[in-house]
Structure formats: structure tokens, C-alpha cells
Design a protein around this motif. Structure first.
Motif, short mmCIF file in Angstrom:
data_model
loop_
_atom_site.label_atom_id
_atom_site.label_comp_id
_atom_site.label_asym_id
_atom_site.label_seq_id
_atom_site.Cartn_x
_atom_site.Cartn_y
_atom_site.Cartn_z
N MET A 124 7.62 2.10 8.88
CA MET A 124 7.86 2.28 10.31
C MET A 124 8.14 3.73 10.65
O MET A 124 7.72 4.23 11.69
N PHE A 125 8.83 4.42 9.74
CA PHE A 125 9.22 5.80 10.01
C PHE A 125 8.40 6.78 9.18
O PHE A 125 8.95 7.67 8.52
N SER A 126 7.09 6.61 9.17
CA SER A 126 6.09 7.59 8.73
C SER A 126 5.95 7.77 7.23
O SER A 126 5.15 8.60 6.78
N LYS A 127 6.68 7.05 6.40
CA LYS A 127 6.50 7.21 4.95
C LYS A 127 5.26 6.44 4.48
O LYS A 127 4.95 5.37 5.00
N LEU A 128 4.61 7.01 3.47
CA LEU A 128 3.47 6.36 2.82
C LEU A 128 3.70 6.46 1.31
O LEU A 128 3.78 7.55 0.75
N GLN A 129 3.84 5.30 0.67
CA GLN A 129 4.17 5.26 -0.76
C GLN A 129 3.08 4.54 -1.55
O GLN A 129 2.41 3.64 -1.03
N LEU A 130 2.96 4.96 -2.81
CA LEU A 130 2.09 4.28 -3.77
C LEU A 130 2.97 3.62 -4.82
O LEU A 130 3.83 4.28 -5.43
N TRP A 131 2.72 2.33 -5.07
CA TRP A 131 3.54 1.57 -6.01
C TRP A 131 2.67 1.08 -7.17
O TRP A 131 1.54 0.62 -6.98
N ASP A 132 3.25 1.18 -8.37
CA ASP A 132 2.65 0.59 -9.57
C ASP A 132 3.24 -0.81 -9.72
O ASP A 132 4.43 -0.98 -9.99
N VAL A 133 2.38 -1.82 -9.55
CA VAL A 133 2.89 -3.19 -9.54
C VAL A 133 3.25 -3.68 -10.94
O VAL A 133 4.01 -4.64 -11.09
N GLU A 134 2.72 -3.04 -11.97
CA GLU A 134 3.04 -3.45 -13.32
C GLU A 134 4.49 -3.09 -13.67
O GLU A 134 5.20 -3.88 -14.30
N THR A 135 4.91 -1.91 -13.24
CA THR A 135 6.28 -1.47 -13.53
C THR A 135 7.22 -1.66 -12.35
O THR A 135 8.42 -1.43 -12.49
N SER A 136 6.65 -2.08 -11.18
CA SER A 136 7.45 -2.25 -9.95
C SER A 136 8.18 -0.96 -9.58
O SER A 136 9.35 -0.97 -9.19
N LYS A 137 7.47 0.16 -9.70
CA LYS A 137 8.07 1.45 -9.37
C LYS A 137 7.18 2.22 -8.40
O LYS A 137 5.95 2.11 -8.44
N CYS A 138 7.84 3.01 -7.54
CA CYS A 138 7.12 3.89 -6.63
C CYS A 138 6.70 5.14 -7.42
O CYS A 138 7.54 5.83 -8.00
N ILE A 139 5.41 5.39 -7.46
CA ILE A 139 4.89 6.49 -8.26
C ILE A 139 4.53 7.72 -7.42
O ILE A 139 4.32 8.79 -7.97
N ARG A 140 4.44 7.58 -6.10
CA ARG A 140 4.08 8.73 -5.27
C ARG A 140 4.51 8.49 -3.84
O ARG A 140 4.39 7.38 -3.32
N SER A 141 5.01 9.53 -3.19
CA SER A 141 5.29 9.52 -1.76
C SER A 141 4.38 10.55 -1.10
O SER A 141 4.39 11.73 -1.48
N LEU A 142 3.58 10.10 -0.16
CA LEU A 142 2.57 10.95 0.47
C LEU A 142 3.03 11.37 1.86
O LEU A 142 3.62 10.58 2.61
N GLN A 143 2.73 12.61 2.21
CA GLN A 143 3.17 13.18 3.47
C GLN A 143 1.99 13.31 4.42
O GLN A 143 0.84 13.19 4.03
N GLY A 144 2.32 13.58 5.70
CA GLY A 144 1.26 13.85 6.66
C GLY A 144 1.43 13.20 8.01
O GLY A 144 0.84 13.65 8.99
N HIS A 145 2.25 12.14 8.13
CA HIS A 145 2.44 11.47 9.41
C HIS A 145 3.85 11.73 9.95
O HIS A 145 4.78 12.05 9.18
N THR A 146 3.98 11.54 11.26
CA THR A 146 5.28 11.72 11.91
C THR A 146 5.75 10.47 12.63
O THR A 146 6.80 10.50 13.28
N SER A 147 5.00 9.37 12.51
CA SER A 147 5.40 8.12 13.16
C SER A 147 4.90 6.97 12.31
O SER A 147 4.36 7.17 11.21
N ARG A 148 5.06 5.74 12.80
CA ARG A 148 4.77 4.56 11.98
C ARG A 148 3.32 4.53 11.53
O ARG A 148 2.41 4.95 12.26
N ILE A 149 3.12 4.01 10.33
CA ILE A 149 1.79 3.89 9.74
C ILE A 149 1.39 2.42 9.83
O ILE A 149 1.88 1.59 9.08
N SER A 150 0.51 2.14 10.74
CA SER A 150 0.18 0.74 11.05
C SER A 150 -1.04 0.22 10.32
O SER A 150 -1.30 -0.99 10.31
#
Length: 460
Positions: A207-233
Motif C-alpha cells: 500500500m505504501f509503495s514498497k515492492l519486495q521479492l520473496w524466496d518461497v523456499e526459504t520464506s525470506k525477502c531477498i530484495r526490496s525494489l525502489q521507484g514508486h511513491t504510492s501504492r502498487i496495485s
């Protein structure tokens, strides 16, 4: 080689063989197809031409024998003159088989016509095959809260949590909980999810502009991507490129092999970007906006912000987008409450192919990969399709039927990896699974089978 061997060598080349028995000696070889003038009896030939009008009879045979031989060669079995050069042969020898083949073809055509007349349309399921409770689903049009990966795992956003449901063993795993991520803002939550094409990574938009990549095998966030200033729909993958659309009106492209900054950012929409979808070949991107427009972008020109086409015939927000899996360049788009139309576009020449008014908001579209059909998920409206699923034939856009079991509007759609099952997420806090796209069509005859079939072979 001496003279005697040369004569033997040359005599072996003489043709025809009867010349070897002739008392005359020939020393010039000849070919069986190219005559040698020295081997010809020109006196006999000249005599044949000169006396051609006088018949030459062998004295060994009688006149009765010669007469019977002549009749056998010039008359047929009924005593009529024999026609030697006839394209289709005599009536008795050829007409009957030809009539038989024509009769077989007529019977096949009649059987095919009867089959078309008696063909029953594919039956729709009367109810869903499975229902899962989905508490805390938000009744929000702007969001993509479910996605079914090729690993047969369904990702579902429920409130501030994200769950994974395995369709093979029906196991449920909680991937993340915003309250446990030490996020300061109490109102932040995931609102969009999308599996990578290899199903190894899951992209999550907040909702607050974060974009994350998750590895479902380890259930961990592997990357946080930047570029937006509002919700990513909305999020879509194209190989190693992850594309996201936001309320800040921008479309960003991240190469997950590179850093966290986007490789390109496009700002052409004048309102929130509600939907993005890459074509099957990965060369075209479609984006729908809250200003009622649909843009078509070329992958090779994304950095220039120059679009290929812009369609402005919708009269409400465009969230639902789907590329045809069996006709290159055909895009389906669905409008919001004030539009309620499914439109088909030819992105090769920028023209509209069809438009149908469904009398209900369109929140999702899914193509049937096994039959030429498209499924729509509906929300608010005044017609019979309000809060229901509708199935349409392509390209006629005739309605096949509808499924009416949701008690509130349908928010999002997704289909299984095999393309047979569709899941619908409803504001009634349920996930409903429909086996609406199967079974696949029967396989056609191979080219060899068609060739060996007398009834389908076109030649006589």
C-alpha cells in the motif's frame, strides 16, 4: 590393348543383342537409346516407306486367323469399335468405381452435417469444485490479491498477511505478516502479488509503495525494489523483468539481476495504473489506467516512453487485461462500473475487434487455453451478471453461460498451471474453484492418417 581386345570391347557395346548373331561385323559401338546409323538397314526402311500401302502377310498364317486377330484388337466384347484412348475408360470398367467414391463422399458430408446439427455445447459446471474460506479479504477493486503459479501454489493476500496454498497437497503456509516485519505504519499491507515465470520468486506490492521479492523456499525477502511513491496495485513478470504499476501514475521496470533501482520508468497515464500485462511472447505490454485508457508498449522502446497504441473507448477504469493465447496481438480489456464492457483489440493495427456490454463491472478476465473462450469476473452492475462469472465465445462474443454462486462482487481471477481450473476471489470472503476450462479438445488425425484415409483423400 591389342586389336583383338579392342574388337571385343567394342562388340560388347553394340545394341541390341541380336546384332551379335549377325554375319556382318560392326566396329562402332552404339547405345540402346541412341541408334547408330551404321547399324541400320536403310534399304529395308526405304522399301517399307515405299510399299506402305500394301499389306505384308506372313504366309504361315491363314486368312481366318488374321481376321480373328484383327477383330480382337479393334472390337470390344459387345462387337463395337474399341476406343483405345479414353480418359475415364469404358462405362463398365470405370464408371461404377467412380460413382462408388462419389457416394462415399456424399455419405461423409451428410454425416458431418448431422454431427454439427446434433452437437451439444460444452456443459458448464453447476457449482464450484472447492470452496476455501478467505477471511479479511478487502473489498477493493484496485488490487491483485491472488496469483496461481506454475508450481501449483496459489498466493492469497488476506488483510495484512500473505498465504500460500498448495493445490497438490492442500497445505497452507503463511509467507508474511506485516505486523511481524517491523513496519512502522499500521496501515501498510500487501495489495498485489505475482509469481515469476519459473515460480521461484514472488513479487509483492504494498500500500505504501514498497515492492519486495520473496524466496518461497526459504520464506525470506531477498530484495526490496525502489521507484514508486504510492501504492502498487498491479505487477507482471517478463522473464527477469518485473513490471509494476502504481497510484503515482508510473510504470517501472526492474531487472532482478541488477540493483534495486528501476531500469526504466514511464509516466504516461494521467491517473492510477490499475493493470499491467505482458503478452505471451514478451514483446508487448498492455497497461490500463483509472483515466479509462489502455496503452500498448513495445518492450524494445520502454525507455523512450513512446507508446505503440492508445485506446480511449472505455468510459471507466480499466483493470482487467488479458492477451489471447492463440491469436497473436489480440488483447481483451474490461471496464469498470460506468463502462461494463469487454473489448477486444488488434494491437497490430490499433483497431477494435469487438465490444460487448455485460451490464456489470469487470474485475478480471481469463482466456481459456483449451477452447476459444474468455471468462469474465464481475462486480457491481444492474444486469444479470452482477457479482457472477460469465463465459463468452471467441470471436463471436456470444455468451455461453454464467456461474452465480458468489454472494458479493468478484475481486480477482487466476487460473491453474494446466489451464483447466479458475479460482475467483470474492468480497464474500471465499475462494471458489471452477473446473470451467476443460477438458481439452480431442487430438486431430495426423497428416499420415489423413493421407491413408480413402474417404478424406481428395484425389481419385
Amino acid at each position: 590393348m591389342d586389336d583383338e581386345e579392342m574388337v571385343m570391347f567394342q562388340s560388347d557395346w553394340c545394341s541390341p543383342r541380336r546384332l551379335h548373331d549377325s554375319p556382318t561385323e560392326y566396329h562402332f559401338p552404339a547405345d540402346r537409346y541412341i541408334p547408330n546409323r551404321s547399324l541400320m538397314n536403310l534399304d529395308q526402311v526405304r522399301s517399307s516407306f515405299t510399299n506402305g500401302t500394301r499389306p505384308l502377310y506372313n504366309p504361315k498364317f491363314s486368312d481366318l486367323y488374321r481376321r480373328r486377330l484383327s477383330d480382337s484388337l479393334t472390337l470390344d466384347s459387345e462387337g463395337k469399335p474399341l476406343r483405345m484412348l479414353v480418359f475415364r475408360g469404358s462405362p463398365k470398367s470405370s464408371r461404377k468405381p467412380l460413382r462408388f467414391i462419389d457416394q462415399m463422399r456424399q455419405e461423409d458430408a451428410a454425416a458431418l452435417s448431422r454431427a454439427h446439427q446434433t452437437h451439444q455445447p460444452r456443459r458448464l459446471p453447476k457449482k464450484e469444485t472447492r470452496i476455501l474460506d478467505a477471511p479479511r479479504i478487502r473489498n477493493d477493486y484496485y488490487g491483485s490479491i491472488i496469483d496461481w503459479g506454475k508450481n501449483n501454489v496459489l498466493a492469497i493476500v488476506l488483510g495484512r498477511e500473505l498465504y500460500l496454498w498448495n493445490s497438490l497437497n492442500q497445505s497452507v503456509t503463511k509467507l508474511l505478516d506485516v505486523e511481524q516485519l517491523s513496519i512502522n505504519d499500521d496501515h501498510d499491507r500487501p495489495i498485489s502479488v505475482a509469481w515469476s515465470q519459473d515460480s521461484r520468486s514472488l513479487a509483492v506490492g504494498y500500500m505504501f509503495s514498497k515492492l519486495q521479492l520473496w524466496d518461497v523456499e526459504t520464506s525470506k525477502c531477498i530484495r526490496s525494489l525502489q521507484g514508486h511513491t504510492s501504492r502498487i496495485s498491479t505487477i507482471a513478470w517478463n522473464g527477469h523483468i518485473v513490471t509494476s504499476g502504481s497510484r503515482d501514475r508510473s510504470i517501472t521496470n526492474h531487472d532482478v539481476r541488477a540493483g534495486s533501482s528501476p531500469i526504466s520508468c514511464i509516466v504516461r497515464h494521467t491517473d492510477e495504473v490499475c493493470g499491467v500485462k505482458w503478452s505471451g511472447g514478451g514483446n508487448l505490454l498492455a497497461s490500463g489506467g483509472n483515466e479509462n485508457s489502455v496503452y500498448i508498449w513495445e518492450a524494445s522502446k520502454m525507455s523512450s516512453s513512446k507508446f505503440l497504441h492508445r485506446f480511449t473507448e472505455h468510459t471507466a477504469a480499466v483493470k482487467a487485461l488479458a492477451w489471447s493465447p492463440y491469436q497473436f496481438g489480440v488483447l481483451a480489456s474490461g471496464g469498470g462500473t460506468n463502462d461494463r464492457c469487454i473489448k477486444l483489440w488488434n494491437t497490430q493495427n490499433g483497431t477494435r475487434l469487438a465490444s460487448v456490454d455485460t451490464q456489470a463491472q469487470i474485475c478480471g478476465l481469463e482466456w481459456n487455453r483449451h477452447h476459444k473462450e474468455i471468462l469474465g469476473g464481475h462486480g457491481y452492475g444492474t444486469g444479470a451478471l452482477r457479482n457472477h462469472l460469465s463465459l463468452w465465445k471467441y470471436p463471436s462474443m456470444e455468451r455461453v453461460g454464467e456461474l452465480r454462486n458468489h454472494n458479493s462482487r468478484i475481486i480477482s481471477l487466476s487460473q491453474s498451471a494446466d489451464g483447466l481450473t479458475v479460482v475467483s476471489a470474492g468480497a464474500d470472503e471465499t475462494l471458489r474453484f471452477w473446473e470451467i476450462f476443460g477438458p481439452p479438445c480431442k487430438e486431430k488425425l495426423s497428416d499420415l492418417d489423413s493421407l491413408l484415409s480413402l474417404k478424406t483423400f481428395p484425389m481419385r
